[in-house]
Each structure stands twice: as C-alpha cells, then as structure tokens.
Design a protein around this motif. Structure first.
Motif, PDB file in Angstrom:
ATOM      1  N   VAL A 175       0.861  -1.174   0.000  1.00 32.19           N
ATOM      2  CA  VAL A 175       0.000   0.000   0.000  1.00 32.19           C
ATOM      3  C   VAL A 175       0.902   1.230   0.000  1.00 32.19           C
ATOM      4  CG1 VAL A 175      -1.830   1.273   1.168  1.00 32.19           C
ATOM      5  CG2 VAL A 175      -1.786  -1.232   1.287  1.00 32.19           C
ATOM      6  N   THR A 176       0.903   1.975  -1.105  1.00 27.61           N
ATOM      7  CA  THR A 176       1.663   3.222  -1.135  1.00 27.61           C
ATOM      8  C   THR A 176       0.850   4.300  -0.437  1.00 27.61           C
ATOM      9  OG1 THR A 176       0.794   4.007  -3.259  1.00 27.61           O
ATOM     10  CG2 THR A 176       2.749   2.569  -3.330  1.00 27.61           C
ATOM     11  N   GLY A 177       1.537   5.215   0.221  1.00 27.06           N
ATOM     12  CA  GLY A 177       0.842   6.227   1.005  1.00 27.06           C
ATOM     13  C   GLY A 177       0.150   5.608   2.200  1.00 27.06           C
ATOM     14  N   GLY A 178       0.715   4.517   2.689  1.00 25.54           N
ATOM     15  CA  GLY A 178       0.074   3.762   3.761  1.00 25.54           C
ATOM     16  C   GLY A 178       0.303   4.281   5.158  1.00 25.54           C
ATOM     17  N   GLY A 179       1.050   5.360   5.310  1.00 26.43           N
ATOM     18  CA  GLY A 179       1.395   5.852   6.634  1.00 26.43           C
ATOM     19  C   GLY A 179       0.337   6.669   7.336  1.00 26.43           C
ATOM     20  N   VAL A 208      -1.969  -1.436  -3.895  1.00 28.40           N
ATOM     21  CA  VAL A 208      -2.879  -0.300  -3.734  1.00 28.40           C
ATOM     22  C   VAL A 208      -2.053   0.959  -3.948  1.00 28.40           C
ATOM     23  CG1 VAL A 208      -4.460   0.925  -2.221  1.00 28.40           C
ATOM     24  CG2 VAL A 208      -4.300  -1.576  -2.088  1.00 28.40           C
ATOM     25  N   ASN A 209      -2.317   1.647  -5.043  1.00 32.86           N
ATOM     26  CA  ASN A 209      -1.608   2.888  -5.372  1.00 32.86           C
ATOM     27  C   ASN A 209      -2.380   4.050  -4.771  1.00 32.86           C
ATOM     28  OD1 ASN A 209       0.564   1.867  -7.071  1.00 32.86           O
ATOM     29  ND2 ASN A 209      -1.099   1.231  -8.419  1.00 32.86           N
ATOM     30  N   ASN A 210      -2.005   4.414  -3.554  1.00 29.10           N
ATOM     31  CA  ASN A 210      -2.729   5.423  -2.802  1.00 29.10           C
ATOM     32  C   ASN A 210      -1.906   6.690  -2.601  1.00 29.10           C
ATOM     33  OD1 ASN A 210      -4.870   6.328  -0.811  1.00 29.10           O
ATOM     34  ND2 ASN A 210      -3.074   6.165   0.528  1.00 29.10           N
ATOM     35  N   ALA A 211      -0.618   6.648  -2.865  1.00 32.99           N
ATOM     36  CA  ALA A 211       0.239   7.813  -2.592  1.00 32.99           C
ATOM     37  C   ALA A 211      -0.212   9.014  -3.416  1.00 32.99           C
ATOM     38  CB  ALA A 211       1.692   7.486  -2.911  1.00 32.99           C
ATOM     39  N   GLY A 212      -0.252  10.153  -2.742  1.00 36.75           N
ATOM     40  CA  GLY A 212      -0.607  11.398  -3.428  1.00 36.75           C
ATOM     41  C   GLY A 212       0.652  12.208  -3.685  1.00 36.75           C
ATOM     42  N   GLY A 213       0.541  13.183  -4.538  1.00 35.06           N
ATOM     43  CA  GLY A 213       1.734  13.946  -4.822  1.00 35.06           C
ATOM     44  C   GLY A 213       1.418  15.373  -5.184  1.00 35.06           C
ATOM     45  N   VAL A 230       1.199  -7.146   5.005  1.00 33.20           N
ATOM     46  CA  VAL A 230       1.134  -5.795   4.470  1.00 33.20           C
ATOM     47  C   VAL A 230       2.513  -5.136   4.453  1.00 33.20           C
ATOM     48  CG1 VAL A 230       0.075  -3.516   4.738  1.00 33.20           C
ATOM     49  CG2 VAL A 230      -1.213  -5.554   5.370  1.00 33.20           C
ATOM     50  N   VAL A 231       2.824  -4.516   3.312  1.00 35.46           N
ATOM     51  CA  VAL A 231       3.995  -3.670   3.187  1.00 35.46           C
ATOM     52  C   VAL A 231       3.482  -2.228   3.163  1.00 35.46           C
ATOM     53  CG1 VAL A 231       6.032  -3.096   1.814  1.00 35.46           C
ATOM     54  CG2 VAL A 231       5.169  -5.461   1.859  1.00 35.46           C
ATOM     55  N   VAL A 232       3.853  -1.479   4.182  1.00 33.08           N
ATOM     56  CA  VAL A 232       3.399  -0.097   4.331  1.00 33.08           C
ATOM     57  C   VAL A 232       4.457   0.811   3.717  1.00 33.08           C
ATOM     58  CG1 VAL A 232       2.598   1.684   5.910  1.00 33.08           C
ATOM     59  CG2 VAL A 232       2.247  -0.745   6.479  1.00 33.08           C
ATOM     60  N   VAL A 233       4.111   1.437   2.613  1.00 31.71           N
ATOM     61  CA  VAL A 233       5.045   2.273   1.857  1.00 31.71           C
ATOM     62  C   VAL A 233       4.653   3.734   2.035  1.00 31.71           C
ATOM     63  CG1 VAL A 233       5.919   2.787  -0.448  1.00 31.71           C
ATOM     64  CG2 VAL A 233       5.361   0.426   0.180  1.00 31.71           C
ATOM     65  N   ASP A 234       5.622   4.540   2.456  1.00 29.05           N
ATOM     66  CA  ASP A 234       5.345   5.958   2.632  1.00 29.05           C
ATOM     67  C   ASP A 234       6.664   6.714   2.584  1.00 29.05           C
ATOM     68  OD1 ASP A 234       2.586   7.375   3.864  1.00 29.05           O
ATOM     69  OD2 ASP A 234       4.403   8.586   4.014  1.00 29.05           O
ATOM     70  N   ILE A 235       6.601   7.969   2.214  1.00 28.47           N
ATOM     71  CA  ILE A 235       7.795   8.806   2.206  1.00 28.47           C
ATOM     72  C   ILE A 235       8.218   9.137   3.644  1.00 28.47           C
ATOM     73  CG2 ILE A 235       6.650  11.053   2.060  1.00 28.47           C
ATOM     74  CD1 ILE A 235       8.797  11.669  -0.190  1.00 28.47           C
ATOM     75  N   ASP A 236       7.251   9.078   4.578  1.00 32.16           N
ATOM     76  CA  ASP A 236       7.505   9.326   5.998  1.00 32.16           C
ATOM     77  C   ASP A 236       7.652   7.980   6.706  1.00 32.16           C
ATOM     78  OD1 ASP A 236       7.207   9.771   8.796  1.00 32.16           O
ATOM     79  OD2 ASP A 236       6.144  11.646   8.403  1.00 32.16           O
ATOM     80  N   PHE A 237       8.901   7.595   6.972  1.00 31.49           N
ATOM     81  CA  PHE A 237       9.165   6.265   7.530  1.00 31.49           C
ATOM     82  C   PHE A 237       8.527   6.077   8.903  1.00 31.49           C
ATOM     83  CE2 PHE A 237      11.693   3.183   9.930  1.00 31.49           C
ATOM     84  CZ  PHE A 237      11.502   2.070   9.136  1.00 31.49           C
ATOM     85  N   ASP A 238       8.574   7.086   9.748  1.00 30.55           N
ATOM     86  CA  ASP A 238       8.016   6.939  11.095  1.00 30.55           C
ATOM     87  C   ASP A 238       6.528   6.621  11.056  1.00 30.55           C
ATOM     88  OD1 ASP A 238      10.499   7.403  12.264  1.00 30.55           O
ATOM     89  OD2 ASP A 238      10.131   9.555  12.491  1.00 30.55           O
ATOM     90  N   LYS A 239       5.797   7.292  10.186  1.00 26.77           N
ATOM     91  CA  LYS A 239       4.356   7.021  10.060  1.00 26.77           C
ATOM     92  C   LYS A 239       4.120   5.625   9.500  1.00 26.77           C
ATOM     93  CE  LYS A 239       2.834  11.789   9.694  1.00 26.77           C
ATOM     94  NZ  LYS A 239       2.205  12.817   8.865  1.00 26.77           N
ATOM     95  N   ALA A 240       4.904   5.247   8.502  1.00 24.97           N
ATOM     96  CA  ALA A 240       4.758   3.913   7.918  1.00 24.97           C
ATOM     97  C   ALA A 240       5.071   2.833   8.944  1.00 24.97           C
ATOM     98  CB  ALA A 240       5.671   3.770   6.700  1.00 24.97           C
ATOM     99  N   GLU A 241       6.096   3.054   9.729  1.00 24.04           N
ATOM    100  CA  GLU A 241       6.482   2.075  10.741  1.00 24.04           C
ATOM    101  C   GLU A 241       5.393   1.912  11.805  1.00 24.04           C
ATOM    102  OE1 GLU A 241      10.689   0.918  12.564  1.00 24.04           O
ATOM    103  OE2 GLU A 241      10.054   2.947  13.087  1.00 24.04           O
TER     104      GLU A 241
END
Length: 97
Positions: free
Chosen positions: A15-19, A92-97, A37-48
C-alpha cells in the motif's frame, strides 16, 4: 469495517501512502482480512507505526520509506518485498503527490 466476507489469507499487499489517512485504513483492513502488508510511505516513522498496528493484528508487516516518484526507490521497495514475502498479490496505489 466488517471484513469477514473477504478472505485474504496468505496474500501479500503493498500500500503506497500507507502511513496515514486512507492508506492507513486500507493497510489495517487488509491485515484484518488476513493479508501481510507492506506499508510504503515517504515518511518512515508514520509507515512504521502502521506496520506495527498491522503486526498487532497478527499479520506480518513492515515499513519501507519510498518516494514513489523515484524509480530506483520503487525498485528497491519491490525487491525488499519479494525478499521478505516471496510474492506480491495486491497493490494499492494510494500515494498522493
């Protein structure tokens, strides 16, 4: 959310933008339905944090800091997922930009 009608046991989801926000809810719903689930986010702390929540639901989960605008980071995230889980069933392509 009642996920009893959805059985995703032994599936692997990215899931991109999963944080946070909708991505977080999707991650947790997939975990409740039995998916790893693989939680993908540019913000590692939120993803973790979300990966820990999914783990508390009894699923394997990990976080990957990824900027989905950078091909090399997407390739690295995909490689990590395949090394850990051996497959990708759901994206799941959820990341926004």
């Amino acid at each position: 959310m009642n996920t009893s009608q959805f059985d995703l046991a032994d599936r692997t989801a990215i899931v991109t933008g999963g944080g946070q926000g909708i991505g977080r809810v999707i991650c947790l719903a997939l975990a409740q339905a039995g998916s790893d689930v693989v939680v993908v986010d540019i913000d590692f702390d939120k993803a973790e944090a979300v990966a820990r929540e999914a783990g508390e639901l009894g699923r394997r989960s990990f976080a990957v800091q990824t900027d989905v605008c950078k091909r090399s980071q997407i390739e690295a995230m995909t490689h990590q997922t395949l090394e850990r889980f051996g497959k990708i069933d759901i994206l799941v392509n959820n990341a926004g930009g």
